[in-house]
Enzyme design. Structure first.
Site, PDB file in Angstrom:
ATOM      1  N   LYS A 157      26.360  36.008  24.304  1.00 36.51           N
ATOM      2  CA  LYS A 157      25.145  35.254  24.633  1.00 36.51           C
ATOM      3  C   LYS A 157      24.858  35.436  26.104  1.00 36.51           C
ATOM      4  O   LYS A 157      25.771  35.692  26.893  1.00 36.51           O
ATOM      5  CB  LYS A 157      25.354  33.761  24.346  1.00 36.51           C
ATOM      6  N   ASP A 208      16.052  33.967  22.295  1.00 38.20           N
ATOM      7  CA  ASP A 208      16.528  32.597  22.106  1.00 38.20           C
ATOM      8  C   ASP A 208      15.466  31.732  22.795  1.00 38.20           C
ATOM      9  O   ASP A 208      14.340  32.209  23.022  1.00 38.20           O
ATOM     10  CB  ASP A 208      17.934  32.398  22.708  1.00 38.20           C
TER      11      ASP A 208
HETATM   12  P1  NDP Z   1      11.545  28.622  21.519  1.00 41.35           P
HETATM   13  O1  NDP Z   1      11.610  28.851  22.979  1.00 41.35           O
HETATM   14  O2  NDP Z   1      10.640  29.459  20.689  1.00 41.35           O
HETATM   15  O3  NDP Z   1      11.212  27.101  21.212  1.00 41.35           O
HETATM   16  C1  NDP Z   1      12.025  26.076  21.669  1.00 41.35           C
HETATM   17  C2  NDP Z   1      11.425  24.759  21.247  1.00 41.35           C
HETATM   18  O4  NDP Z   1      12.349  23.715  21.532  1.00 41.35           O
HETATM   19  C3  NDP Z   1      10.171  24.424  22.012  1.00 41.35           C
HETATM   20  O5  NDP Z   1       9.363  23.602  21.204  1.00 41.35           O
HETATM   21  C4  NDP Z   1      10.731  23.669  23.201  1.00 41.35           C
HETATM   22  O6  NDP Z   1       9.793  22.815  23.828  1.00 41.35           O
HETATM   23  C5  NDP Z   1      11.817  22.865  22.550  1.00 41.35           C
HETATM   24  N1  NDP Z   1      12.863  22.554  23.534  1.00 41.35           N
HETATM   25  C6  NDP Z   1      13.550  23.440  24.293  1.00 41.35           C
HETATM   26  N2  NDP Z   1      14.399  22.798  25.106  1.00 41.35           N
HETATM   27  C7  NDP Z   1      14.242  21.502  24.845  1.00 41.35           C
HETATM   28  C8  NDP Z   1      14.834  20.340  25.367  1.00 41.35           C
HETATM   29  N3  NDP Z   1      15.760  20.396  26.340  1.00 41.35           N
HETATM   30  N4  NDP Z   1      14.440  19.138  24.833  1.00 41.35           N
HETATM   31  C9  NDP Z   1      13.476  19.085  23.856  1.00 41.35           C
HETATM   32  N5  NDP Z   1      12.881  20.167  23.336  1.00 41.35           N
HETATM   33  C10 NDP Z   1      13.255  21.346  23.826  1.00 41.35           C
HETATM   34  O7  NDP Z   1      13.061  28.765  21.015  1.00 41.35           O
HETATM   35  P2  NDP Z   1      13.603  28.998  19.540  1.00 41.35           P
HETATM   36  O8  NDP Z   1      12.717  28.366  18.533  1.00 41.35           O
HETATM   37  O9  NDP Z   1      13.931  30.434  19.417  1.00 41.35           O
HETATM   38  O10 NDP Z   1      15.007  28.214  19.622  1.00 41.35           O
HETATM   39  C11 NDP Z   1      15.153  26.870  19.180  1.00 41.35           C
HETATM   40  C12 NDP Z   1      16.612  26.622  18.853  1.00 41.35           C
HETATM   41  O11 NDP Z   1      17.020  27.509  17.799  1.00 41.35           O
HETATM   42  C13 NDP Z   1      17.604  26.868  19.988  1.00 41.35           C
HETATM   43  O12 NDP Z   1      18.683  25.976  19.865  1.00 41.35           O
HETATM   44  C14 NDP Z   1      18.094  28.289  19.716  1.00 41.35           C
HETATM   45  O13 NDP Z   1      19.351  28.524  20.297  1.00 41.35           O
HETATM   46  C15 NDP Z   1      18.172  28.249  18.205  1.00 41.35           C
HETATM   47  N6  NDP Z   1      18.168  29.542  17.512  1.00 41.35           N
HETATM   48  C16 NDP Z   1      17.207  30.463  17.733  1.00 41.35           C
HETATM   49  C17 NDP Z   1      17.220  31.660  17.037  1.00 41.35           C
HETATM   50  C18 NDP Z   1      16.150  32.668  17.183  1.00 41.35           C
HETATM   51  O14 NDP Z   1      16.197  33.664  16.456  1.00 41.35           O
HETATM   52  N7  NDP Z   1      15.157  32.491  18.045  1.00 41.35           N
HETATM   53  C19 NDP Z   1      18.301  31.981  16.095  1.00 41.35           C
HETATM   54  C20 NDP Z   1      19.225  30.897  15.882  1.00 41.35           C
HETATM   55  C21 NDP Z   1      19.161  29.743  16.589  1.00 41.35           C
HETATM   56  P3  NDP Z   1       9.013  23.272  25.189  1.00 41.35           P
HETATM   57  O15 NDP Z   1       7.854  24.099  24.706  1.00 41.35           O
HETATM   58  O16 NDP Z   1       8.604  21.989  25.820  1.00 41.35           O
HETATM   59  O17 NDP Z   1       9.981  24.052  26.018  1.00 41.35           O
HETATM   60  O1  2IT Z   2      21.361  31.830  18.282  1.00 40.49           O
HETATM   61  C1  2IT Z   2      21.077  32.899  17.712  1.00 40.49           C
HETATM   62  O2  2IT Z   2      21.658  33.262  16.692  1.00 40.49           O
HETATM   63  C2  2IT Z   2      19.985  33.704  18.267  1.00 40.49           C
HETATM   64  N1  2IT Z   2      19.360  33.301  19.243  1.00 40.49           N
HETATM   65  C3  2IT Z   2      19.651  35.036  17.657  1.00 40.49           C
HETATM   66  C4  2IT Z   2      20.559  36.115  18.179  1.00 40.49           C
HETATM   67  C5  2IT Z   2      20.235  37.526  17.761  1.00 40.49           C
HETATM   68  O3  2IT Z   2      20.958  38.412  18.236  1.00 40.49           O
HETATM   69  O4  2IT Z   2      19.296  37.757  16.993  1.00 40.49           O
END
Ligand code: NDP
Ligand code: 2IT
Length: 445
Positions: free
Chosen positions: A125, A165
Protein backbone atom coordinates in the site's frame (compact mmCIF):
# COMPACT_ATOMS: atom_id res chain seq x y z
CA UNK A 1 -3.79 -14.42 22.89
CA UNK A 2 -1.18 -16.81 24.29
CA UNK A 3 1.22 -18.29 21.74
CA UNK A 4 1.08 -15.11 19.67
CA UNK A 5 1.24 -12.62 22.56
CA UNK A 6 5.02 -12.08 22.19
CA UNK A 7 4.51 -11.34 18.49
CA UNK A 8 1.88 -8.74 19.30
CA UNK A 9 3.98 -7.20 22.10
CA UNK A 10 6.93 -6.88 19.73
CA UNK A 11 4.74 -5.09 17.18
CA UNK A 12 3.65 -2.58 19.84
CA UNK A 13 7.16 -1.88 21.09
CA UNK A 14 8.79 -1.78 17.67
CA UNK A 15 6.11 0.44 16.13
CA UNK A 16 5.09 3.06 18.70
CA UNK A 17 2.50 5.68 17.74
CA UNK A 18 0.89 3.49 15.07
CA UNK A 19 -2.60 2.87 16.50
CA UNK A 20 -4.28 1.86 13.22
CA UNK A 21 -1.52 -0.66 12.51
CA UNK A 22 -1.79 -2.08 16.05
CA UNK A 23 -5.57 -2.40 15.62
CA UNK A 24 -5.31 -4.35 12.36
CA UNK A 25 -2.57 -6.64 13.72
CA UNK A 26 -4.42 -7.37 16.95
CA UNK A 27 -7.58 -8.48 15.15
CA UNK A 28 -5.66 -10.82 12.84
CA UNK A 29 -3.39 -12.30 15.52
CA UNK A 30 -6.36 -12.99 17.80
CA UNK A 31 -7.98 -14.93 14.95
CA UNK A 32 -4.73 -16.80 14.26
CA UNK A 33 -4.17 -18.07 17.81
CA UNK A 34 -5.85 -21.46 17.07
CA UNK A 35 -3.87 -21.69 13.81
CA UNK A 36 -0.62 -21.24 15.73
CA UNK A 37 -1.72 -24.03 18.06
CA UNK A 38 -2.30 -26.37 15.10
CA UNK A 39 0.90 -25.39 13.24
CA UNK A 40 3.92 -25.40 15.56
CA UNK A 41 6.14 -25.61 12.46
CA UNK A 42 4.92 -22.14 11.40
CA UNK A 43 5.69 -20.77 14.86
CA UNK A 44 9.12 -22.41 14.69
CA UNK A 45 9.79 -20.87 11.26
CA UNK A 46 8.94 -17.42 12.59
CA UNK A 47 6.06 -17.02 10.11
CA UNK A 48 3.93 -14.98 12.55
CA UNK A 49 6.79 -12.62 13.47
CA UNK A 50 7.71 -12.18 9.82
CA UNK A 51 4.20 -11.55 8.53
CA UNK A 52 3.72 -8.48 10.79
CA UNK A 53 6.96 -6.87 9.56
CA UNK A 54 6.85 -5.26 6.08
CA UNK A 55 9.47 -6.56 3.67
CA UNK A 56 10.33 -3.00 2.65
CA UNK A 57 9.11 0.54 3.45
CA UNK A 58 9.91 3.58 1.34
CA UNK A 59 9.25 7.12 2.59
CA UNK A 60 10.10 10.05 0.34
CA UNK A 61 9.75 13.78 -0.18
CA UNK A 62 7.28 14.93 -2.83
CA UNK A 63 7.85 18.50 -3.96
CA UNK A 64 5.55 20.29 -6.38
CA UNK A 65 4.61 23.84 -7.35
CA UNK A 66 1.06 25.13 -6.77
CA UNK A 67 -0.88 27.48 -9.03
CA UNK A 68 0.45 30.52 -7.17
CA UNK A 69 4.05 29.48 -7.85
CA UNK A 70 4.55 28.38 -4.25
CA UNK A 71 6.67 25.29 -3.57
CA UNK A 72 4.73 22.63 -1.63
CA UNK A 73 6.19 19.63 0.20
CA UNK A 74 4.35 16.38 0.94
CA UNK A 75 5.42 13.01 2.20
CA UNK A 76 5.10 9.90 0.00
CA UNK A 77 4.91 6.28 1.16
CA UNK A 78 5.08 2.81 -0.32
CA UNK A 79 5.01 -0.13 2.07
CA UNK A 80 5.84 -3.42 0.33
CA UNK A 81 4.41 -5.77 2.90
CA UNK A 82 4.55 -9.30 1.57
CA UNK A 83 5.53 -10.86 -1.78
CA UNK A 84 5.15 -14.56 -0.89
CA UNK A 85 2.37 -15.26 -3.39
CA UNK A 86 2.96 -12.57 -6.04
CA UNK A 87 4.18 -9.04 -6.76
CA UNK A 88 3.19 -6.44 -4.16
CA UNK A 89 -0.28 -5.14 -5.03
CA UNK A 90 -2.42 -2.45 -3.45
CA UNK A 91 -3.69 1.08 -3.79
CA UNK A 92 -2.34 4.59 -3.24
CA UNK A 93 -4.24 6.80 -0.80
CA UNK A 94 -4.10 10.59 -1.15
CA UNK A 95 -5.60 12.17 1.97
CA UNK A 96 -4.30 14.57 4.65
CA UNK A 97 -4.76 11.86 7.32
CA UNK A 98 -2.19 9.57 5.64
CA UNK A 99 0.79 8.59 7.78
CA UNK A 100 2.91 5.47 8.22
CA UNK A 101 0.42 3.87 10.62
CA UNK A 102 -2.44 4.23 8.14
CA UNK A 103 -0.41 2.91 5.21
CA UNK A 104 0.86 -0.03 7.27
CA UNK A 105 -2.60 -1.05 8.47
CA UNK A 106 -3.82 -0.93 4.88
CA UNK A 107 -0.79 -2.86 3.58
CA UNK A 108 -1.16 -5.50 6.28
CA UNK A 109 -4.85 -6.03 5.50
CA UNK A 110 -4.04 -6.15 1.80
CA UNK A 111 -1.79 -9.22 2.27
CA UNK A 112 -4.71 -11.37 3.49
CA UNK A 113 -7.28 -9.79 1.17
CA UNK A 114 -5.17 -10.45 -1.90
CA UNK A 115 -4.59 -14.02 -0.79
CA UNK A 116 -8.36 -14.53 -0.44
CA UNK A 117 -8.91 -13.56 -4.09
CA UNK A 118 -7.13 -16.78 -5.09
CA UNK A 119 -5.01 -14.78 -7.54
CA UNK A 120 -1.19 -14.45 -7.48
CA UNK A 121 -0.79 -11.05 -5.80
CA UNK A 122 1.22 -10.06 -2.73
CA UNK A 123 0.30 -7.13 -0.50
CA UNK A 124 1.40 -3.49 -0.43
CA UNK A 125 0.00 0.00 0.00
CA UNK A 126 1.15 3.58 -0.50
CA UNK A 127 0.05 7.15 -0.72
CA UNK A 128 0.69 10.63 0.55
CA UNK A 129 -0.62 13.22 2.99
CA UNK A 130 -1.43 15.38 -0.05
CA UNK A 131 -4.98 16.78 0.10
CA UNK A 132 -6.60 16.69 -3.35
CA UNK A 133 -9.60 18.70 -2.15
CA UNK A 134 -9.82 22.09 -3.90
CA UNK A 135 -6.75 21.50 -6.07
CA UNK A 136 -6.79 22.39 -9.79
CA UNK A 137 -6.17 19.73 -12.46
CA UNK A 138 -2.73 21.25 -13.02
CA UNK A 139 -1.84 20.96 -9.34
CA UNK A 140 -3.04 17.35 -9.23
CA UNK A 141 -0.95 16.55 -12.30
CA UNK A 142 2.20 18.18 -10.94
CA UNK A 143 1.80 16.39 -7.61
CA UNK A 144 1.24 13.00 -9.32
CA UNK A 145 4.25 13.49 -11.60
CA UNK A 146 6.50 14.40 -8.68
CA UNK A 147 5.18 11.45 -6.64
CA UNK A 148 5.93 9.04 -9.50
CA UNK A 149 9.38 10.57 -10.11
CA UNK A 150 10.49 8.81 -6.93
CA UNK A 151 8.04 5.88 -6.82
CA UNK A 152 8.87 4.57 -10.30
CA UNK A 153 12.23 3.11 -9.24
CA UNK A 154 10.51 0.90 -6.62
CA UNK A 155 7.68 -0.56 -8.74
CA UNK A 156 7.20 -2.58 -11.92
CA UNK A 157 4.71 -5.01 -13.49
CA UNK A 158 6.46 -8.02 -11.87
CA UNK A 159 7.56 -6.18 -8.70
CA UNK A 160 4.85 -3.93 -7.34
CA UNK A 161 1.65 -2.77 -9.04
CA UNK A 162 -0.12 0.18 -7.34
CA UNK A 163 -3.73 1.25 -7.98
CA UNK A 164 -6.40 3.62 -6.68
CA UNK A 165 -7.75 4.19 -3.18
CA UNK A 166 -9.19 7.26 -1.40
CA UNK A 167 -8.28 10.34 -3.45
CA UNK A 168 -6.72 8.33 -6.28
CA UNK A 169 -9.08 7.66 -9.17
CA UNK A 170 -8.87 7.47 -12.95
CA UNK A 171 -7.46 11.00 -13.30
CA UNK A 172 -4.59 10.44 -10.86
CA UNK A 173 -3.76 6.97 -12.25
CA UNK A 174 -3.54 8.59 -15.70
CA UNK A 175 -1.08 11.27 -14.60
CA UNK A 176 1.02 8.73 -12.68
CA UNK A 177 1.06 6.28 -15.59
CA UNK A 178 2.12 9.01 -18.01
CA UNK A 179 5.06 9.90 -15.79
CA UNK A 180 6.07 6.24 -15.27
CA UNK A 181 6.05 5.72 -19.04
CA UNK A 182 8.15 8.83 -19.60
CA UNK A 183 10.75 7.79 -17.00
CA UNK A 184 10.97 4.09 -17.88
CA UNK A 185 10.34 4.27 -21.62
CA UNK A 186 8.02 1.27 -21.28
CA UNK A 187 4.27 0.85 -21.71
CA UNK A 188 3.48 -1.90 -19.20
CA UNK A 189 0.81 -2.89 -16.72
CA UNK A 190 2.58 -1.15 -13.84
CA UNK A 191 -0.62 0.39 -12.44
CA UNK A 192 -4.22 -0.85 -12.46
CA UNK A 193 -7.35 1.20 -12.87
CA UNK A 194 -5.96 2.48 -16.16
CA UNK A 195 -8.09 4.13 -18.87
CA UNK A 196 -9.87 1.71 -21.18
CA UNK A 197 -7.91 2.78 -24.28
CA UNK A 198 -4.48 2.24 -22.68
CA UNK A 199 -4.62 -1.07 -20.84
CA UNK A 200 -7.45 -0.67 -18.35
CA UNK A 201 -9.97 -3.41 -17.67
CA UNK A 202 -13.71 -3.16 -18.05
CA UNK A 203 -15.47 -3.49 -14.65
CA UNK A 204 -12.45 -2.24 -12.63
CA UNK A 205 -14.30 1.03 -11.89
CA UNK A 206 -17.38 -0.78 -10.64
CA UNK A 207 -15.56 -3.77 -9.12
CA UNK A 208 -15.27 -2.96 -5.41
CA UNK A 209 -18.89 -1.88 -5.02
CA UNK A 210 -20.25 -4.69 -7.22
CA UNK A 211 -18.03 -7.25 -5.48
CA UNK A 212 -19.21 -6.08 -2.06
CA UNK A 213 -22.82 -6.76 -3.07
CA UNK A 214 -21.98 -10.13 -4.67
CA UNK A 215 -20.25 -11.18 -1.43
CA UNK A 216 -23.07 -9.94 0.80
CA UNK A 217 -25.79 -11.47 -1.40
CA UNK A 218 -24.08 -14.86 -0.92
CA UNK A 219 -23.78 -14.34 2.85
CA UNK A 220 -27.43 -13.22 3.06
CA UNK A 221 -28.58 -16.18 0.95
CA UNK A 222 -26.99 -18.60 3.45
CA UNK A 223 -29.34 -17.15 6.09
CA UNK A 224 -32.41 -17.09 3.83
CA UNK A 225 -32.15 -13.33 3.25
CA UNK A 226 -31.39 -11.09 0.25
CA UNK A 227 -30.96 -7.49 -0.86
CA UNK A 228 -34.35 -7.74 -2.55
CA UNK A 229 -36.87 -5.57 -0.71
CA UNK A 230 -34.36 -4.40 1.89
CA UNK A 231 -33.50 -0.88 3.05
CA UNK A 232 -29.77 -0.19 2.76
CA UNK A 233 -27.63 2.49 4.35
CA UNK A 234 -24.39 3.35 2.53
CA UNK A 235 -21.72 5.75 3.83
CA UNK A 236 -19.32 7.57 1.52
CA UNK A 237 -20.04 8.82 -1.99
CA UNK A 238 -16.84 7.88 -3.78
CA UNK A 239 -15.90 5.02 -6.05
CA UNK A 240 -16.89 2.18 -3.73
CA UNK A 241 -20.11 3.75 -2.41
CA UNK A 242 -21.49 4.73 -5.81
CA UNK A 243 -21.12 1.30 -7.40
CA UNK A 244 -22.32 -0.46 -4.25
CA UNK A 245 -25.44 1.68 -4.66
CA UNK A 246 -25.85 0.58 -8.28
CA UNK A 247 -25.54 -3.14 -7.58
CA UNK A 248 -27.60 -3.13 -4.36
CA UNK A 249 -30.35 -1.31 -6.25
CA UNK A 250 -30.14 -3.73 -9.17
CA UNK A 251 -30.57 -6.55 -6.64
CA UNK A 252 -33.82 -4.95 -5.42
CA UNK A 253 -32.72 -2.82 -2.45
CA UNK A 254 -33.63 0.78 -1.61
CA UNK A 255 -30.58 2.84 -0.59
CA UNK A 256 -31.55 5.73 1.71
CA UNK A 257 -28.25 7.33 2.81
CA UNK A 258 -24.88 8.44 1.44
CA UNK A 259 -22.21 10.75 2.88
CA UNK A 260 -18.89 12.53 2.54
CA UNK A 261 -16.49 13.87 5.15
CA UNK A 262 -18.79 16.88 5.80
CA UNK A 263 -21.84 14.79 6.73
CA UNK A 264 -24.61 12.53 5.41
CA UNK A 265 -27.82 12.78 3.44
CA UNK A 266 -30.96 10.77 4.20
CA UNK A 267 -33.59 10.46 1.50
CA UNK A 268 -36.42 8.14 2.64
CA UNK A 269 -37.64 7.89 -0.98
CA UNK A 270 -34.32 6.39 -2.04
CA UNK A 271 -31.20 8.32 -3.03
CA UNK A 272 -31.19 9.85 -6.54
CA UNK A 273 -27.88 8.35 -7.68
CA UNK A 274 -27.68 10.29 -10.95
CA UNK A 275 -27.61 13.49 -8.90
CA UNK A 276 -24.94 12.08 -6.55
CA UNK A 277 -22.81 11.07 -9.54
CA UNK A 278 -23.24 14.55 -11.02
CA UNK A 279 -22.23 16.23 -7.75
CA UNK A 280 -19.35 13.93 -6.74
CA UNK A 281 -17.92 12.52 -9.98
CA UNK A 282 -18.54 15.34 -12.48
CA UNK A 283 -18.40 18.51 -10.35
CA UNK A 284 -16.28 17.15 -7.45
CA UNK A 285 -18.74 18.96 -5.15
CA UNK A 286 -20.12 18.30 -1.65
CA UNK A 287 -22.89 15.84 -0.76
CA UNK A 288 -24.98 18.53 1.00
CA UNK A 289 -25.65 20.06 -2.48
CA UNK A 290 -28.09 17.12 -2.91
CA UNK A 291 -30.65 19.10 -0.90
CA UNK A 292 -30.74 21.88 -3.53
CA UNK A 293 -32.62 19.47 -5.85
CA UNK A 294 -34.26 17.27 -3.18
CA UNK A 295 -35.49 19.55 -0.38
CA UNK A 296 -37.37 16.59 1.16
CA UNK A 297 -34.07 14.90 2.06
CA UNK A 298 -32.16 15.79 5.22
CA UNK A 299 -28.48 16.56 5.85
CA UNK A 300 -26.65 15.86 9.12
CA UNK A 301 -23.15 17.11 9.80
CA UNK A 302 -22.20 14.31 12.23
CA UNK A 303 -20.86 11.41 10.14
CA UNK A 304 -21.47 8.87 12.94
CA UNK A 305 -25.18 9.78 13.03
CA UNK A 306 -25.67 8.17 9.61
CA UNK A 307 -25.96 4.85 11.48
CA UNK A 308 -29.01 6.15 13.38
CA UNK A 309 -31.04 5.89 10.18
CA UNK A 310 -32.90 2.55 10.40
CA UNK A 311 -31.79 0.00 7.81
CA UNK A 312 -31.74 -3.74 7.13
CA UNK A 313 -28.22 -3.76 5.70
CA UNK A 314 -25.38 -1.30 6.40
CA UNK A 315 -22.56 -0.86 3.88
CA UNK A 316 -19.83 1.42 5.29
CA UNK A 317 -17.87 2.61 2.22
CA UNK A 318 -16.00 5.74 3.41
CA UNK A 319 -13.05 5.23 5.75
CA UNK A 320 -11.56 3.47 8.79
CA UNK A 321 -13.25 3.46 12.22
CA UNK A 322 -16.44 5.09 10.95
CA UNK A 323 -18.65 2.72 13.01
CA UNK A 324 -17.98 2.77 16.76
CA UNK A 325 -19.64 0.67 19.46
CA UNK A 326 -22.45 3.18 20.03
CA UNK A 327 -23.26 3.27 16.31
CA UNK A 328 -23.14 -0.55 16.17
CA UNK A 329 -25.60 -0.79 19.08
CA UNK A 330 -27.92 1.69 17.38
CA UNK A 331 -27.83 -0.34 14.15
CA UNK A 332 -28.72 -3.50 16.11
CA UNK A 333 -31.49 -1.75 18.07
CA UNK A 334 -33.01 -0.53 14.80
CA UNK A 335 -33.17 -4.04 13.36
CA UNK A 336 -30.12 -4.10 11.08
CA UNK A 337 -29.39 -7.69 10.04
CA UNK A 338 -26.15 -7.41 8.08
CA UNK A 339 -23.04 -5.22 7.78
CA UNK A 340 -20.81 -5.43 4.71
CA UNK A 341 -17.55 -3.50 4.77
CA UNK A 342 -16.75 -1.69 1.52
CA UNK A 343 -14.18 0.51 3.26
CA UNK A 344 -11.03 -0.86 4.92
CA UNK A 345 -11.41 -1.40 8.71
CA UNK A 346 -14.55 0.79 8.97
CA UNK A 347 -15.68 -0.87 12.22
CA UNK A 348 -13.82 -0.46 15.51
CA UNK A 349 -12.99 -3.68 17.40
CA UNK A 350 -15.76 -2.84 19.89
CA UNK A 351 -18.27 -2.40 17.05
CA UNK A 352 -17.28 -5.78 15.58
CA UNK A 353 -17.89 -7.39 18.99
CA UNK A 354 -21.39 -5.89 19.02
CA UNK A 355 -22.13 -7.35 15.55
CA UNK A 356 -20.82 -10.80 16.45
CA UNK A 357 -22.54 -10.89 19.87
CA UNK A 358 -25.86 -10.02 18.22
CA UNK A 359 -25.46 -12.57 15.40
CA UNK A 360 -25.49 -10.05 12.57
CA UNK A 361 -24.14 -11.21 9.23
CA UNK A 362 -20.79 -9.44 9.34
CA UNK A 363 -18.80 -9.27 6.07
CA UNK A 364 -15.28 -8.14 7.04
CA UNK A 365 -13.45 -5.74 4.71
CA UNK A 366 -10.65 -8.03 3.63
CA UNK A 367 -13.22 -10.45 2.22
CA UNK A 368 -16.13 -8.18 1.30
CA UNK A 369 -14.19 -5.45 -0.53
CA UNK A 370 -11.69 -7.73 -2.28
CA UNK A 371 -13.49 -7.37 -5.62
CA UNK A 372 -11.53 -4.22 -6.46
CA UNK A 373 -8.11 -5.74 -6.14
CA UNK A 374 -9.32 -9.02 -7.67
CA UNK A 375 -10.35 -7.13 -10.79
CA UNK A 376 -7.00 -5.32 -10.69
CA UNK A 377 -5.37 -8.75 -10.88
CA UNK A 378 -7.63 -9.55 -13.84
CA UNK A 379 -6.39 -6.30 -15.42
CA UNK A 380 -2.81 -7.53 -14.89
CA UNK A 381 -3.69 -10.82 -16.62
CA UNK A 382 -5.15 -8.98 -19.60
CA UNK A 383 -2.05 -6.74 -19.79
CA UNK A 384 0.21 -9.81 -19.78
CA UNK A 385 -1.85 -11.33 -22.58
CA UNK A 386 -1.92 -7.97 -24.41
CA UNK A 387 -5.63 -8.59 -24.78
CA UNK A 388 -8.89 -7.33 -23.29
CA UNK A 389 -11.93 -9.23 -22.09
CA UNK A 390 -15.58 -8.15 -22.44
CA UNK A 391 -17.54 -6.54 -19.61
CA UNK A 392 -19.60 -9.69 -19.06
CA UNK A 393 -16.51 -11.89 -18.99
CA UNK A 394 -14.79 -9.81 -16.31
CA UNK A 395 -18.03 -9.33 -14.35
CA UNK A 396 -18.71 -13.07 -14.28
CA UNK A 397 -15.13 -13.79 -13.13
CA UNK A 398 -15.57 -11.17 -10.39
CA UNK A 399 -18.79 -12.79 -9.24
CA UNK A 400 -17.20 -16.24 -9.16
CA UNK A 401 -14.28 -14.86 -7.12
CA UNK A 402 -16.56 -13.17 -4.56
CA UNK A 403 -18.62 -16.34 -4.10
CA UNK A 404 -15.44 -18.38 -3.62
CA UNK A 405 -14.12 -15.85 -1.06
CA UNK A 406 -17.38 -16.24 0.87
CA UNK A 407 -17.03 -20.02 0.73
CA UNK A 408 -13.36 -19.95 1.82
CA UNK A 409 -14.16 -17.68 4.79
CA UNK A 410 -17.22 -19.65 5.77
CA UNK A 411 -15.45 -23.04 5.51
CA UNK A 412 -12.41 -21.86 7.52
CA UNK A 413 -14.75 -20.44 10.18
CA UNK A 414 -16.51 -23.82 10.41
CA UNK A 415 -13.20 -25.71 10.48
CA UNK A 416 -12.16 -23.65 13.49
CA UNK A 417 -15.45 -24.15 15.33
CA UNK A 418 -17.20 -20.78 14.85
CA UNK A 419 -19.17 -21.25 11.61
CA UNK A 420 -20.90 -17.85 11.42
CA UNK A 421 -17.76 -15.82 12.17
CA UNK A 422 -16.66 -14.67 8.72
CA UNK A 423 -14.00 -12.39 10.25
CA UNK A 424 -12.30 -15.39 11.85
CA UNK A 425 -12.68 -17.40 8.64
CA UNK A 426 -11.36 -14.63 6.36
CA UNK A 427 -8.33 -14.03 8.58
CA UNK A 428 -7.50 -17.73 8.73
CA UNK A 429 -8.13 -18.58 5.07
CA UNK A 430 -6.18 -15.51 3.91
CA UNK A 431 -3.30 -16.29 6.24
CA UNK A 432 -2.95 -20.02 5.54
CA UNK A 433 -2.12 -19.56 1.87
CA UNK A 434 0.51 -16.89 2.55
CA UNK A 435 2.00 -18.87 5.46
CA UNK A 436 2.30 -21.99 3.31
CA UNK A 437 4.09 -20.01 0.58
CA UNK A 438 6.45 -18.37 3.09
CA UNK A 439 7.22 -21.71 4.71
CA UNK A 440 7.96 -23.39 1.38
CA UNK A 441 10.20 -20.51 0.29
CA UNK A 442 12.43 -20.79 3.37
CA UNK A 443 13.75 -17.84 5.31
CA UNK A 444 13.60 -15.64 2.21
CA UNK A 445 12.45 -12.48 3.96
P1 NDP B 1 -12.99 7.85 -2.87
O1 NDP B 1 -11.90 8.83 -2.71
O2 NDP B 1 -13.56 7.60 -4.22
O3 NDP B 1 -14.19 8.20 -1.89
C1 NDP B 1 -14.01 8.28 -0.52
C2 NDP B 1 -15.32 8.66 0.12
O4 NDP B 1 -15.20 8.54 1.53
C3 NDP B 1 -15.70 10.10 -0.15
O5 NDP B 1 -17.10 10.21 -0.11
C4 NDP B 1 -15.04 10.81 1.01
O6 NDP B 1 -15.61 12.07 1.31
C5 NDP B 1 -15.30 9.84 2.13
N1 NDP B 1 -14.27 9.98 3.17
C6 NDP B 1 -12.93 9.90 2.99
N2 NDP B 1 -12.30 10.12 4.15
C7 NDP B 1 -13.25 10.34 5.05
C8 NDP B 1 -13.22 10.64 6.43
N3 NDP B 1 -12.07 10.76 7.10
N4 NDP B 1 -14.43 10.78 7.06
C9 NDP B 1 -15.61 10.68 6.37
N5 NDP B 1 -15.68 10.41 5.06
C10 NDP B 1 -14.52 10.25 4.42
O7 NDP B 1 -12.41 6.49 -2.25
P2 NDP B 1 -12.93 5.00 -2.44
O8 NDP B 1 -14.41 4.97 -2.63
O9 NDP B 1 -12.06 4.36 -3.44
O10 NDP B 1 -12.54 4.37 -1.01
C11 NDP B 1 -13.47 4.28 0.06
C12 NDP B 1 -13.02 3.18 1.00
O11 NDP B 1 -13.00 1.93 0.29
C13 NDP B 1 -11.62 3.34 1.59
O12 NDP B 1 -11.60 2.79 2.88
C14 NDP B 1 -10.76 2.48 0.66
O13 NDP B 1 -9.58 2.07 1.29
C15 NDP B 1 -11.71 1.33 0.42
N6 NDP B 1 -11.45 0.50 -0.76
C16 NDP B 1 -11.34 1.05 -1.99
C17 NDP B 1 -11.13 0.23 -3.09
C18 NDP B 1 -11.07 0.77 -4.47
O14 NDP B 1 -10.97 -0.04 -5.40
N7 NDP B 1 -11.15 2.07 -4.70
C19 NDP B 1 -10.97 -1.22 -2.95
C20 NDP B 1 -11.19 -1.69 -1.61
C21 NDP B 1 -11.39 -0.85 -0.57
P3 NDP B 1 -14.92 13.45 0.79
O15 NDP B 1 -15.41 13.62 -0.62
O16 NDP B 1 -15.43 14.49 1.73
O17 NDP B 1 -13.44 13.27 0.88
O1 2IT C 1 -7.98 -1.49 -0.67
C1 2IT C 1 -7.92 -1.99 -1.81
O2 2IT C 1 -8.06 -3.20 -1.99
C2 2IT C 1 -7.73 -1.09 -2.95
N1 2IT C 1 -7.66 0.12 -2.77
C3 2IT C 1 -7.58 -1.65 -4.33
C4 2IT C 1 -6.16 -2.10 -4.59
C5 2IT C 1 -5.84 -2.55 -5.99
O3 2IT C 1 -4.67 -2.86 -6.20
O4 2IT C 1 -6.72 -2.58 -6.86
Amino acid sequence: MQILKPVYDAVISRNPNEPEFHQAVQEVLESLEPVAARHPEWVQAGIFSRIVEPERQVIFRVTWIDDKGQVQVNRGFRVQFNSAIGPYKGGLRLHPSVNLSVIKFLGFEQVFKNSLTGLPIGGGKGGSDFNPRGKSDGEIMRFCQSFMTELWRHIGPDTDVPAGDIGTGAREIGYMFGQYKRLSNTHTGVLTGKGLTWGGSLVRTEATGYGLCYFMEEALKAKGLSFNGSVVSISGSGNVAIFAYDKATELGAKVVTMSDSDGYIHDPDGIDIDLVKEIKLVRRGRIREYLDKHPGATFGDNCFAIWQVPCDIALPCATQNEIDAASAKTLVANGCKAVGEGANMPSTPEAINVFLANKLIYGPAKAANAGGVATSALEMSQNSQRFGWSFDEVDSKLKTIMVSIYQAASQAAAAYGDPDNLMLGANIAGFEKVATAMYQQGVAY
